[in-house]
Design a protein around this motif. Sequence first.
Motif, PDB file in Angstrom:
ATOM      1  N   ARG A 137       0.835  -1.198   0.000  1.00  0.00           N
ATOM      2  CA  ARG A 137       0.000   0.000   0.000  1.00  0.00           C
ATOM      3  C   ARG A 137       0.878   1.260   0.000  1.00  0.00           C
ATOM      4  N   TYR A 138       1.913   1.256   0.807  1.00  0.00           N
ATOM      5  CA  TYR A 138       2.819   2.412   0.880  1.00  0.00           C
ATOM      6  C   TYR A 138       3.514   2.642  -0.462  1.00  0.00           C
ATOM      7  N   VAL A 139       4.083   1.580  -1.009  1.00  0.00           N
ATOM      8  CA  VAL A 139       4.785   1.703  -2.289  1.00  0.00           C
ATOM      9  C   VAL A 139       3.795   2.063  -3.389  1.00  0.00           C
ATOM     10  N   GLY A 140       2.585   1.504  -3.310  1.00  0.00           N
ATOM     11  CA  GLY A 140       1.561   1.835  -4.290  1.00  0.00           C
ATOM     12  C   GLY A 140       1.267   3.326  -4.321  1.00  0.00           C
ATOM     13  N   LYS A 141       1.246   3.953  -3.166  1.00  0.00           N
ATOM     14  CA  LYS A 141       1.028   5.404  -3.110  1.00  0.00           C
ATOM     15  C   LYS A 141       2.175   6.141  -3.782  1.00  0.00           C
ATOM     16  N   LYS A 142       3.397   5.712  -3.507  1.00  0.00           N
ATOM     17  CA  LYS A 142       4.560   6.359  -4.106  1.00  0.00           C
ATOM     18  C   LYS A 142       4.588   6.152  -5.618  1.00  0.00           C
ATOM     19  N   ALA A 143       4.047   5.018  -6.061  1.00  0.00           N
ATOM     20  CA  ALA A 143       4.086   4.665  -7.484  1.00  0.00           C
ATOM     21  C   ALA A 143       2.860   5.150  -8.256  1.00  0.00           C
ATOM     22  N   GLY A 144       1.912   5.787  -7.571  1.00  0.00           N
ATOM     23  CA  GLY A 144       0.699   6.228  -8.234  1.00  0.00           C
ATOM     24  C   GLY A 144      -0.271   5.101  -8.535  1.00  0.00           C
ATOM     25  N   LEU A 145      -0.186   4.019  -7.770  1.00  0.00           N
ATOM     26  CA  LEU A 145      -1.021   2.841  -8.008  1.00  0.00           C
ATOM     27  C   LEU A 145      -2.025   2.587  -6.888  1.00  0.00           C
ATOM     28  N   TYR A 146      -2.080   3.504  -5.934  1.00  0.00           N
ATOM     29  CA  TYR A 146      -3.027   3.363  -4.824  1.00  0.00           C
ATOM     30  C   TYR A 146      -3.744   4.693  -4.665  1.00  0.00           C
ATOM     31  N   PRO A 147      -5.080   4.684  -4.635  1.00  0.00           N
ATOM     32  CA  PRO A 147      -5.840   5.933  -4.698  1.00  0.00           C
ATOM     33  C   PRO A 147      -5.673   6.816  -3.455  1.00  0.00           C
ATOM     34  N   GLY A 148      -5.758   8.111  -3.688  1.00  0.00           N
ATOM     35  CA  GLY A 148      -5.798   9.059  -2.587  1.00  0.00           C
ATOM     36  C   GLY A 148      -7.220   9.269  -2.087  1.00  0.00           C
ATOM     37  N   ASP A 149      -8.197   9.034  -2.944  1.00  0.00           N
ATOM     38  CA  ASP A 149      -9.598   9.154  -2.576  1.00  0.00           C
ATOM     39  C   ASP A 149     -10.006   7.986  -1.670  1.00  0.00           C
ATOM     40  N   ASP A 150     -10.673   8.289  -0.553  1.00  0.00           N
ATOM     41  CA  ASP A 150     -11.001   7.262   0.443  1.00  0.00           C
ATOM     42  C   ASP A 150     -11.907   6.171  -0.109  1.00  0.00           C
ATOM     43  N   MET A 151     -12.921   6.534  -0.877  1.00  0.00           N
ATOM     44  CA  MET A 151     -13.845   5.529  -1.400  1.00  0.00           C
ATOM     45  C   MET A 151     -13.175   4.645  -2.450  1.00  0.00           C
ATOM     46  N   GLU A 152     -12.325   5.252  -3.261  1.00  0.00           N
ATOM     47  CA  GLU A 152     -11.586   4.445  -4.229  1.00  0.00           C
ATOM     48  C   GLU A 152     -10.602   3.516  -3.526  1.00  0.00           C
ATOM     49  N   ALA A 153      -9.967   4.020  -2.480  1.00  0.00           N
ATOM     50  CA  ALA A 153      -9.044   3.182  -1.710  1.00  0.00           C
ATOM     51  C   ALA A 153      -9.786   2.014  -1.067  1.00  0.00           C
ATOM     52  N   LEU A 154     -11.017   2.268  -0.618  1.00  0.00           N
ATOM     53  CA  LEU A 154     -11.825   1.208  -0.013  1.00  0.00           C
ATOM     54  C   LEU A 154     -12.108   0.100  -1.021  1.00  0.00           C
ATOM     55  N   LYS A 155     -12.351   0.469  -2.269  1.00  0.00           N
ATOM     56  CA  LYS A 155     -12.602  -0.526  -3.315  1.00  0.00           C
ATOM     57  C   LYS A 155     -11.370  -1.403  -3.533  1.00  0.00           C
ATOM     58  N   VAL A 156     -10.191  -0.779  -3.533  1.00  0.00           N
ATOM     59  CA  VAL A 156      -8.951  -1.539  -3.699  1.00  0.00           C
ATOM     60  C   VAL A 156      -8.747  -2.464  -2.502  1.00  0.00           C
ATOM     61  N   ASP A 157      -8.962  -1.935  -1.295  1.00  0.00           N
ATOM     62  CA  ASP A 157      -8.755  -2.725  -0.081  1.00  0.00           C
ATOM     63  C   ASP A 157      -9.754  -3.871   0.028  1.00  0.00           C
ATOM     64  N   GLU A 158     -10.968  -3.640  -0.437  1.00  0.00           N
ATOM     65  CA  GLU A 158     -11.985  -4.697  -0.425  1.00  0.00           C
ATOM     66  C   GLU A 158     -11.522  -5.897  -1.252  1.00  0.00           C
ATOM     67  N   ALA A 159     -11.079  -5.612  -2.468  1.00  0.00           N
ATOM     68  CA  ALA A 159     -10.614  -6.685  -3.346  1.00  0.00           C
ATOM     69  C   ALA A 159      -9.367  -7.350  -2.783  1.00  0.00           C
ATOM     70  N   SER A 160      -8.444  -6.536  -2.291  1.00  0.00           N
ATOM     71  CA  SER A 160      -7.196  -7.067  -1.741  1.00  0.00           C
ATOM     72  C   SER A 160      -7.455  -7.936  -0.512  1.00  0.00           C
ATOM     73  N   GLY A 161      -8.392  -7.506   0.319  1.00  0.00           N
ATOM     74  CA  GLY A 161      -8.723  -8.293   1.510  1.00  0.00           C
ATOM     75  C   GLY A 161      -9.321  -9.636   1.166  1.00  0.00           C
ATOM     76  N   ALA A 162     -10.172  -9.661   0.152  1.00  0.00           N
ATOM     77  CA  ALA A 162     -10.776 -10.932  -0.276  1.00  0.00           C
ATOM     78  C   ALA A 162      -9.714 -11.891  -0.791  1.00  0.00           C
ATOM     79  N   LEU A 163      -8.782 -11.377  -1.586  1.00  0.00           N
ATOM     80  CA  LEU A 163      -7.713 -12.226  -2.103  1.00  0.00           C
ATOM     81  C   LEU A 163      -6.783 -12.663  -0.980  1.00  0.00           C
TER      82      LEU A 163
END
Length: 214
Positions: free
Chosen positions: A78-104
């Motif tokens: 998640r940290y590197v994703g932010k630095k790389a522009g691959l993790y959203p700054g928007d909270d709701m978009e980040a929640l969508k990424v975390d939802e999928a990541s948590g399931a996997l």
Amino acid sequence: MGGAQSYELVYFDMKGLAEPTRLAFRVGKVPFKDTRLTREEWAERKNSETPPSALRTLPMLVINDGEYVHCESSGILRYVGKKAGLYPGDDMEALKVDEASGALGALSAKISASIAEKDDVVKTRMRKELSENTIPNALAALERLIEANKADKFAVFAGDRTCTFDLELFCFVRYLQRGILDGIPSAVVDQFPSVLRVAENVEKITAVAEWCAK
């Protein structure tokens, strides 16, 4: 932390838990040192009088030559994703990424439990359940999630916008397709076209293709 930072990702000489983060560094064009240790080297460092981290686990991210040292693959990605522009700054978009990541991640944990199991009879039973129910059910859920996201190329966002979860899913699919887990056929992923599409499109990213060709 201000100014330029240096990054060293420490793990074993294998893909494993570090590979999505390695890919995030590459896709985001963030320079990093890819340090790969033997089991013996890590045991020596972990058990030294000055262990490299409080958690004493790998993967480990070393920032600015040891100014900051952190473990745990999901937090590092998640940290590197932010630095790389691959993790959203928007909270709701980040929640969508975390939802999928948590399931996997929940699915990966069940597979890891079968790997750690020492009793062959129990392991065989676990792998049968994984192959026939757990993995298909979890991938079917991810298939529905991708479709609900209306992501036409990757898993979470539409168009060419990729994120850290896409890298995680790519690594997971390719791991299963290697067929190295006894009792879990490589074809277990074949009935999930959206999941396969994401993996195929991630592999087409130039930085990913170059890294995988190494």
